[in-house]
Design a protein around this motif. Sequence first.
Motif, short mmCIF file in Angstrom:
data_model
loop_
_atom_site.label_atom_id
_atom_site.label_comp_id
_atom_site.label_asym_id
_atom_site.label_seq_id
_atom_site.Cartn_x
_atom_site.Cartn_y
_atom_site.Cartn_z
N THR A 135 -12.99 -4.19 39.64
CA THR A 135 -11.95 -5.23 39.74
C THR A 135 -12.50 -6.48 40.42
N HIS A 136 -13.40 -6.30 41.40
CA HIS A 136 -14.00 -7.49 42.01
C HIS A 136 -14.87 -8.25 41.02
N LEU A 137 -15.52 -7.53 40.15
CA LEU A 137 -16.33 -8.22 39.13
C LEU A 137 -15.44 -8.99 38.16
N GLY B 112 -13.17 -9.90 46.92
CA GLY B 112 -14.36 -9.25 47.46
C GLY B 112 -15.06 -10.10 48.50
N HIS B 113 -16.24 -9.67 48.86
CA HIS B 113 -17.02 -10.38 49.88
C HIS B 113 -17.47 -11.74 49.37
N ALA B 114 -17.60 -12.67 50.32
CA ALA B 114 -17.86 -14.05 49.94
C ALA B 114 -19.34 -14.32 49.67
N VAL C 259 -23.78 -9.06 50.05
CA VAL C 259 -23.42 -7.91 49.20
C VAL C 259 -24.68 -7.20 48.70
N HIS C 260 -25.68 -8.00 48.28
CA HIS C 260 -26.84 -7.43 47.57
C HIS C 260 -28.09 -7.34 48.44
N LYS C 261 -28.02 -7.66 49.74
CA LYS C 261 -29.27 -7.85 50.49
C LYS C 261 -30.10 -6.59 50.66
N PHE C 262 -29.49 -5.42 50.67
CA PHE C 262 -30.30 -4.19 50.83
C PHE C 262 -30.78 -3.63 49.49
N MET C 263 -30.58 -4.40 48.43
CA MET C 263 -31.09 -3.99 47.12
C MET C 263 -32.49 -4.57 46.85
N ALA C 264 -32.86 -5.64 47.58
CA ALA C 264 -34.19 -6.25 47.42
C ALA C 264 -34.50 -6.54 45.96
N ASN D 266 -21.86 5.88 45.69
CA ASN D 266 -21.75 6.14 44.26
C ASN D 266 -20.62 5.27 43.70
N PHE D 267 -21.02 4.31 42.85
CA PHE D 267 -20.03 3.40 42.27
C PHE D 267 -19.49 3.93 40.93
N LEU D 268 -19.92 5.12 40.55
CA LEU D 268 -19.42 5.73 39.31
C LEU D 268 -18.63 6.98 39.71
N ASN E 40 -24.52 -2.55 51.30
CA ASN E 40 -24.28 -3.12 52.63
C ASN E 40 -22.88 -2.73 53.10
N ARG E 41 -22.84 -1.86 54.08
CA ARG E 41 -21.57 -1.52 54.69
C ARG E 41 -21.61 -1.89 56.16
N GLY E 42 -22.32 -2.99 56.45
CA GLY E 42 -22.53 -3.43 57.82
C GLY E 42 -23.78 -2.80 58.38
N ALA F 22 -28.03 -16.17 47.37
CA ALA F 22 -29.19 -15.63 46.65
C ALA F 22 -29.09 -14.11 46.53
N ILE F 23 -29.14 -13.63 45.30
CA ILE F 23 -29.18 -12.18 45.04
C ILE F 23 -30.63 -11.78 44.81
N CYS F 24 -31.41 -12.66 44.21
CA CYS F 24 -32.84 -12.45 44.05
C CYS F 24 -33.50 -12.83 45.36
C1 HEM Z 1 -25.79 -12.85 38.37
C2 HEM Z 1 -26.01 -11.81 39.11
C3 HEM Z 1 -24.96 -11.02 39.84
C4 HEM Z 1 -23.68 -11.34 40.22
C5 HEM Z 1 -22.93 -12.64 39.97
C6 HEM Z 1 -23.14 -10.19 40.92
C7 HEM Z 1 -21.86 -10.14 41.47
C8 HEM Z 1 -21.35 -9.09 42.19
C9 HEM Z 1 -20.05 -9.04 42.80
C10 HEM Z 1 -18.99 -10.13 42.71
C11 HEM Z 1 -19.93 -7.85 43.43
C12 HEM Z 1 -18.69 -7.32 44.18
C13 HEM Z 1 -18.81 -7.62 45.65
C14 HEM Z 1 -17.66 -7.05 46.48
O1 HEM Z 1 -16.99 -6.10 46.03
O2 HEM Z 1 -17.45 -7.52 47.61
C15 HEM Z 1 -21.16 -7.14 43.23
C16 HEM Z 1 -21.45 -5.90 43.74
C17 HEM Z 1 -22.57 -5.17 43.38
N1 HEM Z 1 -23.63 -5.57 42.63
FE1 HEM Z 1 -23.89 -7.41 41.85
N2 HEM Z 1 -24.08 -9.21 40.96
C18 HEM Z 1 -25.20 -9.67 40.31
C19 HEM Z 1 -26.38 -9.00 40.12
C20 HEM Z 1 -26.59 -7.68 40.43
C21 HEM Z 1 -27.78 -6.95 40.12
C22 HEM Z 1 -29.01 -7.48 39.39
C23 HEM Z 1 -27.61 -5.70 40.59
C24 HEM Z 1 -28.65 -4.63 40.48
C25 HEM Z 1 -28.47 -3.38 40.59
C26 HEM Z 1 -26.29 -5.63 41.22
C27 HEM Z 1 -25.70 -4.54 41.83
C28 HEM Z 1 -24.50 -4.53 42.49
C29 HEM Z 1 -23.99 -3.38 43.22
C30 HEM Z 1 -24.64 -2.01 43.35
C31 HEM Z 1 -22.77 -3.79 43.79
C32 HEM Z 1 -21.85 -2.99 44.73
C33 HEM Z 1 -22.21 -3.42 46.13
C34 HEM Z 1 -21.34 -2.84 47.25
O3 HEM Z 1 -20.11 -2.74 47.10
O4 HEM Z 1 -21.92 -2.50 48.30
N3 HEM Z 1 -25.71 -6.86 41.10
N4 HEM Z 1 -22.03 -7.92 42.47
#
Ligand code: HEM
Length: 301
Positions: A134-136, A159-161, A166-171, A106-108, A96-98, A229-231
């Motif tokens: 770092t946000h994690l 990071g985002h609140a 953050v995760h909505k386009f991951m479905a 690419n996060f790697l 999600n970038r808006g 909700a992430i799920c």
């Molecule tokens: C307990 C479950 C989870 C928590 C607490 C969590 C938490 C977070 C947090 C704090 C961020 C950083 C947000 C930011 O930088 O603003 C993030 C980003 C991300 N998460 Fe999760 N996450 C979870 C599950 C998952 C799962 C299952 C996936 C599956 C692939 C995932 C993929 C990602 C990705 C790709 C990003 C980068 C998103 C972006 O910057 O656009 N996450 N997550």
Amino acid sequence: MRFSKTAVLAVVANTVLAQRPSNISICDYYTTALLKDNTADNQATLLTLVVNTVVIGNYTQPNVGVSVPGILAPGTYDGADVNLLPYFTGELASSNRGGDHGVSVNFLDDGGAEPLKNNKPANTENSSQYFLLTHLYQFFGSLLGCSKQGMPGFDAYGGHASMYEVHKFMALDPNELGYFITQVGLAASSFGVADSDVQAVGTALTSLFDERCAPPTTVIPSQGAQLQAICIDDTCPLAAEATCASYEPVVEPSPVSSSVSATPTASSTSLYPTAIPTAGAGTNGVGLGAVAGGIGALFWW
Ligand code: HEM
Ligand SMILES: *[C@@H]1O[C@H](CO)[C@@H](O)[C@H](O)[C@H]1NC(C)=O
Ligand SMILES: *[C@@H]1O[C@H](CO)[C@@H](O)[C@H](O)[C@H]1NC(C)=O
Ligand SMILES: *[C@@H]1O[C@H](CO)[C@@H](O)[C@H](O)[C@H]1NC(C)=O
């Protein structure tokens, strides 16, 4: 964020560490148990060790004999195949970038697994990889009650609140969440975190992020109540006080063609961990979510 010069664990028991007193947060307790001094630097180091292990699998020596595949490794959850890697490589337009659709990121992009093995988030400090890692560290530090977070050495979450935004386009579906949360539990176990604490974390993560249509909830105190909700897939369990109208229709992420994708090819094979242990992958071995645990034990506000 600064990192301790040495992240060598001061104490690594061959068994689970002693019982945590209920008035000391998980972060403070295990920082002291593993790194001795309960400083902001050491709390940041603890979160770095645990989150890096969640991402690339167990890499520290010695460990207590718990193998962690890591979220970049394919595995199974509840009998279903799970592969989270494409969400991190830019193969899917899922960030999600808006706007109303996901984009490929690419996060790697800053060393991949290599800096993580050196207890760092990335090689430099201005990459997608750097900000995600770092946000994690910061987010999980807050969840686990790090008392020194916000002081020099360990930044507050920047990071985002809304975890939904953050995760909505991951479905994401329950198997993907279950696999991720299992890796968090395994990583904690691999450092000797007691089962009761592992289960408390798993229960909290499940109830905060794994329930579809969950009402706005406060996770980071300074950020207030947010959709978390992430799920969000139809197959996710429905939250008790579901507010589905607050959530947008689920959009499945589309694959990005390789010519457009930022996904590296030959030159960057080393971005990905090469020796990912597979034993026990995704077998929910720690029974996360199966035991009722107090979320209260996790939160310190
Ligand atoms: C307990 C479950 C989870 C928590 C607490 C969590 C938490 C977070 C947090 C704090 C961020 C950083 C947000 C930011 O930088 O603003 C993030 C980003 C991300 N998460 Fe999760 N996450 C979870 C599950 C998952 C799962 C299952 C996936 C599956 C692939 C995932 C993929 C990602 C990705 C790709 C990003 C980068 C998103 C972006 O910057 O656009 N996450 N997550
Ligand atoms: C936790 O409780 C114990 C026993 O009641 C007490 O001695 C200790 O000072 C408390 N620690 C903190 C950080 O409040
Ligand atoms: C991961 O942990 C397992 C179990 O203790 C161990 O056999 C393996 O060598 C570890 N892998 C790495 C890369 O440290
Ligand atoms: C960080 O990266 C962004 C995007 O690539 C760029 O616009 C910005 O100038 C960079 N900042 C620094 C301090 O290098």
